[in-house]
Design an enzyme around this catalytic site. Structure first.
Site, PDB file in Angstrom:
ATOM      1  CD  GLU A 123      -2.943   1.115   2.317  1.00 46.87           C
ATOM      2  OE1 GLU A 123      -3.801   2.003   2.346  1.00 46.87           O
ATOM      3  OE2 GLU A 123      -2.839   0.227   3.177  1.00 46.87           O
ATOM      4  N   GLY A 263       3.193   2.270  10.663  1.00 47.38           N
ATOM      5  CA  GLY A 263       3.041   1.567  11.922  1.00 47.38           C
ATOM      6  C   GLY A 263       2.767   0.097  11.694  1.00 47.38           C
ATOM      7  CD  GLU A 300      -2.840  -1.868  10.712  1.00 47.08           C
ATOM      8  OE1 GLU A 300      -3.347  -2.150   9.611  1.00 47.08           O
ATOM      9  OE2 GLU A 300      -2.489  -0.718  11.010  1.00 47.08           O
ATOM     10  CG  HIS A 303      -7.677  -1.778   8.108  1.00 48.13           C
ATOM     11  ND1 HIS A 303      -8.528  -0.919   7.461  1.00 48.13           N
ATOM     12  CD2 HIS A 303      -6.635  -1.014   8.530  1.00 48.13           C
ATOM     13  CE1 HIS A 303      -8.029   0.306   7.479  1.00 48.13           C
ATOM     14  NE2 HIS A 303      -6.883   0.283   8.128  1.00 48.13           N
ATOM     15  CD  GLU A 322      -6.141   3.332   6.705  1.00 52.13           C
ATOM     16  OE1 GLU A 322      -6.248   3.233   7.948  1.00 52.13           O
ATOM     17  OE2 GLU A 322      -5.537   2.495   6.019  1.00 52.13           O
TER      18      GLU A 322
END
Length: 888
Positions: A123, A263, A300, A303, A322
């Site tokens: 990404e 991160g 994460e 997601h 996001e």
């Protein structure tokens, strides 16, 4: 390959691709110097758009072979594209063979090596550095991946999805084949290969399915993964309970890497983490680190649904995943905190971070909407606006439709769009359609201006009490300042959660039902709201819980703010009152050009907070911490960083001296006996104790007392956990005590082999309060330290971002040395890692708002960088926008 000014990409120009890729088979023969990648792509023509050539993206690749249905095909290469003019109109198989050089990939985008292992970061557009592909988020395919590598060097071979087969090959090599059953865009692809160890845990979800959870790290780090595993389990449980979203793969893997630009990354089923966001032990990580790891692990994992199962149609929709997922991880953190007070502390910390980073972004050269209209380099739009302001937009959905209504909207969103690449409009429609009678549904088009308008709205509140009529009229006005490319702004839909208090702090009824809290919806440039049966002039408590990302000017007097500080039932507004009381005094001194002298009333108000028996230590620490220098600068039209720093340091020195006995009492009362746990209560006590210690050491520097610096040094040596040890070290360094130097030397000797702790060592010195240029000089000298390198993003950020982005007084110098250093380092990093360089370059976004002599010197530095012909598109977009904005 470097280019000049990159072409501007516009959201309005979006078109579907001429072809879809439905299935992908990849084989990797992994070698650091030359990895061979073979791809087989099942491609079908998209008849919804006009016929055109097949254009595949590729960067830093050596092309070996191109076949269609087994036969050679003519093609050409233009820039970063592989173009096939004669692609069949029917479905076909495209085979491509190419190589890349992972060990030379310092940009850390695509396939690269770190510590002798292979990792990927795809990404936003890293997959094109692995193989030629339609590298865009709306092209979703099912992937099967086979990895082949030396079995001794790379015993662990991982990719997305479920493991299908493993086996031995000739010459000491082995293979692993992985299959991901869920269609995904290429940015969610991941590969890891190396000599790693794993922590495993098996769980059974509410759905009754068994899953294997694995955390992979380099040897020696396994004992630091327990907290991450616990956070992952908690995230899985929470998401299924709160939103009915289960884990959907047989296994879920997390991998740590020390060289990483971000991160962490939510690759489907194979999350790759910066070790700073994964590894923690009481001896090496602070309470803040533990909380950050819990939040990022949750982010994460969440997601997996909000970003993976439903993804973005194009990169302009980045906040779709996001902003929504930041909101989800913030809600998770508050739920994990437990008590109302601990939840409030989480919210205050989130808002404080938003104001420190996103508000300045909204008023600077890089101001952009939550959903940008154009970009040159998408990596530059992984911003606080997209993430944190995007989260606040999602929070406003929940405020307007209620918690249950929000959950209903999420359910409808997934029912409609699971497995699709969609837009922010699709999410908005699901929320409105699931809540047809809500304040959102009737204002949806206006509400969506939050996606299209940049800038932070300013809300002005004016209350008028009519004693004869026993009414209170609250007039609210809104205005959003002009931003680059957007001069005139339409009114936003702003939910204002509010209450009224009498002069003694009692909550007043707002309507006949007796409710003491109400959500007003400000949707026009000016509106009035009337409250009946209000006997006396009330104190308004507005924007409770920070119900909208706006700047509020309610004109409250000190007396009114003290009522809120002492009595408001909303913890956020109690904290806000403390910040406003401090901010008003600092701003008054700055605007008058006079030394800051804190009034006895303010000092007594802070003493009352410190002594309050019912306030949690974590809240006290937040309320007694002065506003940050960047946030203070946001309140000024012309910014003198040195004057701001002088005022803040004066306020701290006065508070330290005036409350000395109370600081001692707070320090002693908040010592923790027994083993370390990062729970909210213990963390809050440690936070307040460390604040008290820093104040006592600061006061000792003024008075010449040696007792408290000595106690801080002893605490530093004896501490059983990193929070206490680092807090004591920070107190010595911030006060520039004589014992700071031996403490820093001892700290480095203790932790010289732990990279993440040494990052703290660099950062602490670069962020220390500036005194006579000593901090800048020290930070500059640390560039030559044997442990410093620009190649590792964590290490570069620990020193340079700390100094240039987060220490205004040390950076903005009258001799322009800070700007010279900024230009040198931006250019040096850009040659290695453009994404990291672009982040550092943001330090001078707002150069035009500086006072002289800073303004002219800063502009010269920005122009000097912009004049370099071989800048990356990442940095060029930042500096050219900065110049254009400042000279508009």
């Amino acid at each position: 390959m470097r280019e000049g000014t990159a072409a501007l990409i516009h959201r309005a120009d979006y078109q579907q691709p001429a072809y879809w890729i439905r299935k992908v088979e990849l084989t990797f023969d992994l070698d650091p110097a030359k990895t061979i990648v073979g791809s087989k792509l099942q491609i079908e023509r998209n008849h919804a758009v006009p016929h055109g050539p097949l254009r595949l993206h590729g960067e830093e690749l050596n092309l070996l072979r191109v076949l269609i249905d087994g036969s050679s095909v003519s093609f050409r290469q233009e820039g970063h594209e592989l173009i096939i003019e004669s692609a069949p109109d029917a479905d076909f198989l495209l085979e491509i063979r190419s190589t890349c050089a992972p060990e030379k990939n310092t940009a850390l985008s695509g396939l690269y090596t770190s510590g002798g292992s292979f990792f990927t970061q795809c990404e936003a557009e890293g997959f094109r550095r692995i193989t030629y592909f339609l590298d865009r988020p709306d092209v979703m395919a099912v992937y099967t991946v086979t990895l082949r590598a030396d079995a001794k060097k790379y015993p662990v071979l991982l990719a997305n999805g479920n493991l299908q087969a493993t086996g031995e090959l000739d010459n000491g090599r082995h293979f692993a084949t992985w299959h991901d059953p869920f269609p995904k865009p290429s940015y969610l692809f991941a590969v890891v290969a190396g000599d790693l160890v794993t922590r495993e845990q098996r769980i059974r979800t509410r759905a009754g399915k068994d899953h294997l959870l694995q955390v992979y790290v380099r040897r020696g780090d396994l004992e630091k993964t327990e907290h991450a595993m616990n956070s992952l389990v908690a995230s899985i449980v929470w998401d299924e309970a709160r939103f009915g979203l289960p884990l959907d793969l047989e296994r879920f893997m997390v991998v740590g890497v020390s060289d990483f630009n971000m991160g962490a990354m939510e690759n489907k089923g194979l999350n790759i983490f910066n070790t700073s966001a994964l590894l923690a032990s009481p001896a090496t990580a602070t309470d803040t680190d533990f909380a950050r790891i819990e939040s990022i692990v949750a982010h994460e994992y969440f997601h997996n649904w909000t970003g993976n199962r439903v993804t973005c149609r194009d990169w302009f929709q980045l906040s779709l995943k996001e902003g929504l997922t930041v909101f989800r991880d913030q809600e998770f953190s508050m739920d994990m905190a437990g008590s109302p007070s601990a939840r409030a502390v989480c919210r205050i910390q989130d808002v404080r971070a938003l104001r420190a980073v996103q508000f300045p972004e909204d008023s600077g050269a890089m101001a952009h909407p939550v959903r940008p209209d154009s970009y040159s380099e998408i990596n530059n739009f992984y911003t606080a606006t997209v993430y944190e302001k995007g989260s606040e937009v999602v929070r406003m959905y929940q405020t307007l439709v209620g918690r249950k209504g929000f959950e209903a909207g999420m359910k409808l969103y997934f029912e409609r769009h699971d497995g699709q690449a969609v837009t922010c409009d699709d999410f908005a429609a699901a929320m409105a359609d699931a809540n047809p009678g809500s304040p959102l549904a009737s204002r949806l088009d206006a509400f969506k201006r939050w996606y299209s308008q940049a800038g932070t709205p300013r809300v002005t509140a004016l209350g008028e009490h009519d004693a004869a009529a026993r009414t209170y009229t609250l007039k609210l006005r809104q205005h959003t300042p002009a931003t680059p490319g957007q001069a005139d702004k339409l009114p936003q839909v702003i939910p204002v959660v509010m209450g009224l208090l009498d002069r003694h702090g009692q909550a007043l009824a707002l309507d006949a039902s007796g409710a003491t809290e109400r959500t007003l919806v400000l949707e026009q440039a000016e509106q009035s709201f009337v409250f009946e049966n209000i006997e006396h002039e009330p104190v308004p408590s507005l924007l409770r819980g920070f119900s909208a990302p706006v700047v509020l000017d309610d004109g409250l007097s000190d007396a009114a703010l003290l009522v809120l500080l002492r009595h408001d039932s909303d913890p956020f507004n109690r904290w806000e009152a403390s910040q406003r009381l401090a901010l008003n005094r600092i701003l008054a001194a700055l605007r008058a050009g006079q030394p800051l002298v804190l009034s006895s009333a303010f000092i007594e108000a802070m003493r009352a907070v410190l002594r309050h028996p019912d306030l949690d230590p974590a809240f006290k620490e937040l309320a007694l911490t002065l506003p940050g220098e960047a946030y203070i600068a946001e309140q000024l039209d012309v910014v003198d960083p040195q004057a701001i720093h002088t005022a803040v340091m004066s306020a701290q020195t006065q508070l330290a001296a005036a409350l000395r006995d109370d600081w001692i009492a707070a320090y002693e009362a908040n010592q923790i006996q027994g083993g370390y746990t990062p729970d909210p209560v213990s963390s809050g006590k440690r936070a307040l104790a460390n604040l008290a210690l820093s104040m006592l050491v600061l006061d000792a520097q003024t008075t010449g007392d040696t007792v408290w610096p000595g106690k801080a040094y002893q605490r530093f040596k004896d501490a059983s956990n990193m929070t206490d040890r680092f807090g004591a070290l920070a107190a010595l360094v911030a006060a520039q005590a004589e014992l700071a130097a031996p403490a820093l030397e001892r700290f480095h000797a203790l932790f010289k082999d732990d990279a993440l702790v040494i990052d703290k060592w660099f950062s602490l010195q670069a962020r220390a309060p500036e005194v006579d240029g000593k901090v800048f000089a020290r930070a500059k000298s640390l560039l030559q330290h044997p442990d410093f390198t620009l190649k590792n993003p964590n290490r570069a950020r620990s020193l340079l971002a700390s100094l240039l982005l987060f220490n205004p007084a040390a950076f903005h110098r009258t001799d322009a040395a800070g700007y010279v250093l900024w230009a040198e380092q931006v250019l040096a990093i850009d040659a290695l890692n453009p994404m990291l360089a672009s982040r550092i370059s943001r330090a001078l976004d707002r150069w035009s708002q500086l006072a002289e002599p800073y303004r002219s010197a800063a502009r010269e530095a920005v122009a000097r960088v912009a004049a370099k012909p071989d800048l990356s598109p990442d940095v060029r977009e930042i500096v050219e926008r900065a110049l254009a904005s400042g000279e508009a």
